[in-house]
Design a protein around this motif. Structure first.
Motif, PDB file in Angstrom:
ATOM      1  N   GLU A 172      13.712 -34.245  56.498  1.00 41.60           N
ATOM      2  CA  GLU A 172      14.822 -33.319  56.224  1.00 41.60           C
ATOM      3  C   GLU A 172      16.159 -33.956  56.589  1.00 41.60           C
ATOM      4  O   GLU A 172      17.149 -33.814  55.869  1.00 41.60           O
ATOM      5  CB  GLU A 172      14.622 -32.015  57.014  1.00 41.60           C
ATOM      6  CG  GLU A 172      13.492 -31.142  56.503  1.00 41.60           C
ATOM      7  CD  GLU A 172      13.912 -30.341  55.282  1.00 41.60           C
ATOM      8  OE1 GLU A 172      15.100 -30.384  54.925  1.00 41.60           O
ATOM      9  OE2 GLU A 172      13.051 -29.685  54.682  1.00 41.60           O
TER      10      GLU A 172
ATOM     11  N   ASP B 188      16.955 -36.703  54.022  1.00 41.06           N
ATOM     12  CA  ASP B 188      17.421 -36.107  52.775  1.00 41.06           C
ATOM     13  C   ASP B 188      18.863 -35.627  52.909  1.00 41.06           C
ATOM     14  O   ASP B 188      19.702 -35.854  52.024  1.00 41.06           O
ATOM     15  CB  ASP B 188      16.510 -34.934  52.400  1.00 41.06           C
ATOM     16  CG  ASP B 188      16.869 -34.341  51.046  1.00 41.06           C
ATOM     17  OD1 ASP B 188      16.652 -35.016  50.027  1.00 41.06           O
ATOM     18  OD2 ASP B 188      17.380 -33.207  51.016  1.00 41.06           O
TER      19      ASP B 188
ATOM     20  N   ARG C 182      21.794 -37.497  50.680  1.00 32.63           N
ATOM     21  CA  ARG C 182      22.510 -36.670  49.705  1.00 32.63           C
ATOM     22  C   ARG C 182      23.989 -36.540  50.079  1.00 32.63           C
ATOM     23  O   ARG C 182      24.868 -36.538  49.208  1.00 32.63           O
ATOM     24  CB  ARG C 182      21.859 -35.293  49.612  1.00 32.63           C
ATOM     25  CG  ARG C 182      20.487 -35.332  48.962  1.00 32.63           C
ATOM     26  CD  ARG C 182      19.874 -33.940  48.874  1.00 32.63           C
ATOM     27  NE  ARG C 182      18.504 -33.992  48.407  1.00 32.63           N
ATOM     28  CZ  ARG C 182      18.140 -34.119  47.129  1.00 32.63           C
ATOM     29  NH1 ARG C 182      19.070 -34.205  46.192  1.00 32.63           N
ATOM     30  NH2 ARG C 182      16.867 -34.165  46.800  1.00 32.63           N
TER      31      ARG C 182
ATOM     32  N   HIS D 254      19.210 -45.712  46.895  1.00 29.70           N
ATOM     33  CA  HIS D 254      18.646 -45.095  45.690  1.00 29.70           C
ATOM     34  C   HIS D 254      17.123 -44.957  45.806  1.00 29.70           C
ATOM     35  O   HIS D 254      16.559 -43.896  45.490  1.00 29.70           O
ATOM     36  CB  HIS D 254      18.991 -45.932  44.464  1.00 29.70           C
ATOM     37  CG  HIS D 254      18.271 -45.500  43.222  1.00 29.70           C
ATOM     38  ND1 HIS D 254      18.632 -44.382  42.505  1.00 29.70           N
ATOM     39  CD2 HIS D 254      17.175 -46.012  42.586  1.00 29.70           C
ATOM     40  CE1 HIS D 254      17.813 -44.229  41.476  1.00 29.70           C
ATOM     41  NE2 HIS D 254      16.921 -45.191  41.504  1.00 29.70           N
TER      42      HIS D 254
ATOM     43  N   LEU E 256      16.141 -42.213  48.192  1.00 29.42           N
ATOM     44  CA  LEU E 256      16.313 -40.900  47.570  1.00 29.42           C
ATOM     45  C   LEU E 256      15.148 -40.596  46.624  1.00 29.42           C
ATOM     46  O   LEU E 256      14.646 -39.463  46.592  1.00 29.42           O
ATOM     47  CB  LEU E 256      17.641 -40.850  46.811  1.00 29.42           C
ATOM     48  CG  LEU E 256      17.990 -39.509  46.148  1.00 29.42           C
ATOM     49  CD1 LEU E 256      18.033 -38.388  47.180  1.00 29.42           C
ATOM     50  CD2 LEU E 256      19.315 -39.605  45.413  1.00 29.42           C
ATOM     51  N   GLU E 257      14.708 -41.592  45.871  1.00 31.03           N
ATOM     52  CA  GLU E 257      13.564 -41.411  44.982  1.00 31.03           C
ATOM     53  C   GLU E 257      12.297 -41.096  45.781  1.00 31.03           C
ATOM     54  O   GLU E 257      11.457 -40.293  45.355  1.00 31.03           O
ATOM     55  CB  GLU E 257      13.350 -42.673  44.129  1.00 31.03           C
ATOM     56  CG  GLU E 257      14.431 -42.924  43.103  1.00 31.03           C
ATOM     57  CD  GLU E 257      14.464 -41.843  42.034  1.00 31.03           C
ATOM     58  OE1 GLU E 257      13.656 -41.921  41.089  1.00 31.03           O
ATOM     59  OE2 GLU E 257      15.284 -40.908  42.146  1.00 31.03           O
TER      60      GLU E 257
ATOM     61  N   LEU F 255      12.245 -39.503  48.636  1.00 31.06           N
ATOM     62  CA  LEU F 255      12.410 -38.129  49.095  1.00 31.06           C
ATOM     63  C   LEU F 255      12.123 -37.138  47.972  1.00 31.06           C
ATOM     64  O   LEU F 255      11.706 -36.008  48.226  1.00 31.06           O
ATOM     65  CB  LEU F 255      13.829 -37.926  49.633  1.00 31.06           C
ATOM     66  CG  LEU F 255      14.127 -38.653  50.959  1.00 31.06           C
ATOM     67  CD1 LEU F 255      15.625 -38.718  51.204  1.00 31.06           C
ATOM     68  CD2 LEU F 255      13.428 -37.960  52.119  1.00 31.06           C
ATOM     69  N   ARG F 256      12.337 -37.561  46.737  1.00 31.48           N
ATOM     70  CA  ARG F 256      12.036 -36.717  45.575  1.00 31.48           C
ATOM     71  C   ARG F 256      10.563 -36.780  45.186  1.00 31.48           C
ATOM     72  O   ARG F 256      10.132 -36.098  44.257  1.00 31.48           O
ATOM     73  CB  ARG F 256      12.882 -37.165  44.383  1.00 31.48           C
ATOM     74  CG  ARG F 256      14.363 -36.837  44.520  1.00 31.48           C
ATOM     75  CD  ARG F 256      15.146 -37.500  43.402  1.00 31.48           C
ATOM     76  NE  ARG F 256      16.549 -37.069  43.396  1.00 31.48           N
ATOM     77  CZ  ARG F 256      17.494 -37.663  42.681  1.00 31.48           C
ATOM     78  NH1 ARG F 256      17.196 -38.712  41.927  1.00 31.48           N
ATOM     79  NH2 ARG F 256      18.738 -37.222  42.717  1.00 31.48           N
ATOM     80  N   GLY F 257       9.789 -37.622  45.871  1.00 27.38           N
ATOM     81  CA  GLY F 257       8.370 -37.748  45.566  1.00 27.38           C
ATOM     82  C   GLY F 257       8.063 -38.732  44.459  1.00 27.38           C
ATOM     83  O   GLY F 257       6.932 -38.784  43.967  1.00 27.38           O
ATOM     84  N   LYS F 258       9.058 -39.537  44.058  1.00 29.57           N
ATOM     85  CA  LYS F 258       8.866 -40.465  42.943  1.00 29.57           C
ATOM     86  C   LYS F 258       8.539 -41.885  43.397  1.00 29.57           C
ATOM     87  O   LYS F 258       8.286 -42.760  42.569  1.00 29.57           O
ATOM     88  CB  LYS F 258      10.121 -40.487  42.061  1.00 29.57           C
ATOM     89  CG  LYS F 258      10.418 -39.152  41.384  1.00 29.57           C
ATOM     90  CD  LYS F 258      11.638 -39.253  40.502  1.00 29.57           C
ATOM     91  CE  LYS F 258      11.916 -37.929  39.799  1.00 29.57           C
ATOM     92  NZ  LYS F 258      13.110 -38.014  38.923  1.00 29.57           N
ATOM     93  N   ARG F 259       8.592 -42.148  44.675  1.00 28.23           N
ATOM     94  CA  ARG F 259       8.282 -43.465  45.214  1.00 28.23           C
ATOM     95  C   ARG F 259       7.403 -43.302  46.449  1.00 28.23           C
ATOM     96  O   ARG F 259       7.559 -42.341  47.204  1.00 28.23           O
ATOM     97  CB  ARG F 259       9.541 -44.218  45.631  1.00 28.23           C
ATOM     98  CG  ARG F 259      10.516 -44.507  44.535  1.00 28.23           C
ATOM     99  CD  ARG F 259      10.144 -45.752  43.766  1.00 28.23           C
ATOM    100  NE  ARG F 259      11.258 -46.121  42.908  1.00 28.23           N
ATOM    101  CZ  ARG F 259      11.482 -45.646  41.692  1.00 28.23           C
ATOM    102  NH1 ARG F 259      10.649 -44.760  41.160  1.00 28.23           N
ATOM    103  NH2 ARG F 259      12.531 -46.055  40.978  1.00 28.23           N
TER     104      ARG F 259
END
Length: 216
Positions: free
Chosen positions: A121, A124, A128, A186, A189-190, A192-196
């Protein structure tokens, strides 16, 4: 709403001989505020860093908080700086063991990733806020200069990270280090978005470091 001096916990200026004590007290109070803000952000993001709530958690008056940090974004910047301080301390205690500039830079960034992701948290909120920053933040340049020093092997046997001679910090090298830091932000952040995944980030940072800082 800001309060007057009479309503804050800061007394009138002390006698001249007490300036050292006052300075230490101010430093401790500021640190307490930053730690309170980080603790709130780690549980509810930037939205949880309400100025009044931070003041209450830190045990200071609201007017005192505003004197140290005029806005929430100033407070976020302070929390970011605290994270860089922790990273530098970690590197001084345990310098990267890699024998290459790229390997040392990767060590720094993956160590930063592990540190931040212990508090997703908070990570993030900070990432951001950096992207949407309304005030100048020292994060990017500080991280880039740290990468410059460590990649160039400027960590002494005592662990202290030495500043590079001004002639060594060329505009090109600083730009390359800033680019590597931006890629890391970057990728984090990805994540944290669940994309990496963590392994994804390491692979991508290794590739970027080999191309950007291999000649440091």
């Amino acid at each position: 709403m800001r309060t007057s001096r009479a309503a804050t916990d800061d007394p009138a200026p002390p006698p001249k001989g007490a300036t050292g004590v006052r300075a230490r007290s101010q430093h401790q109070r500021r640190r307490r505020i930053v730690q309170a803000a980080a603790a709130l952000a780690s549980r509810g993001g930037v939205e949880a860093m309400q100025m009044r709530t931070v003041a209450e958690r830190a045990g200071v008056a609201l007017g005192t908080l505003y004197r140290y940090f005029p806005s929430k974004m100033d407070l976020v910047v302070a929390v970011v700086s605290e994270e860089i301080d922790l990273l530098e301390t970690s590197i001084e205690r345990r310098p990267p063991a890699s024998g290459t500039p790229a390997g040392r830079a990767v060590d720094v960034l993956m160590r930063a990733t592990r540190g931040l992701m212990r508090e997703p948290e908070l990570a993030d909120a900070l990432i951001r806020s950096l992207i949407m920053a309304e005030v100048e933040t020292p994060f990017g340049e500080r991280l880039a200069r740290l990468l410059l020093r460590v990649a160039a092997g400027r960590t002494g046997t005592d662990g202290v990270i030495a500043e590079a001679p001004s002639g060594d910090v060329t505009r090109e090298r600083l730009a390359l280090a800033e680019s590597l830091a931006a890629i890391w932000v970057h990728e984090l952040l990805e994540m944290l978005r669940g994309k990496r995944t963590y392994d994804d980030i390491q692979t991508r940072i290794e590739l970027a470091a080999q191309r950007l800082v291999a000649d440091f």
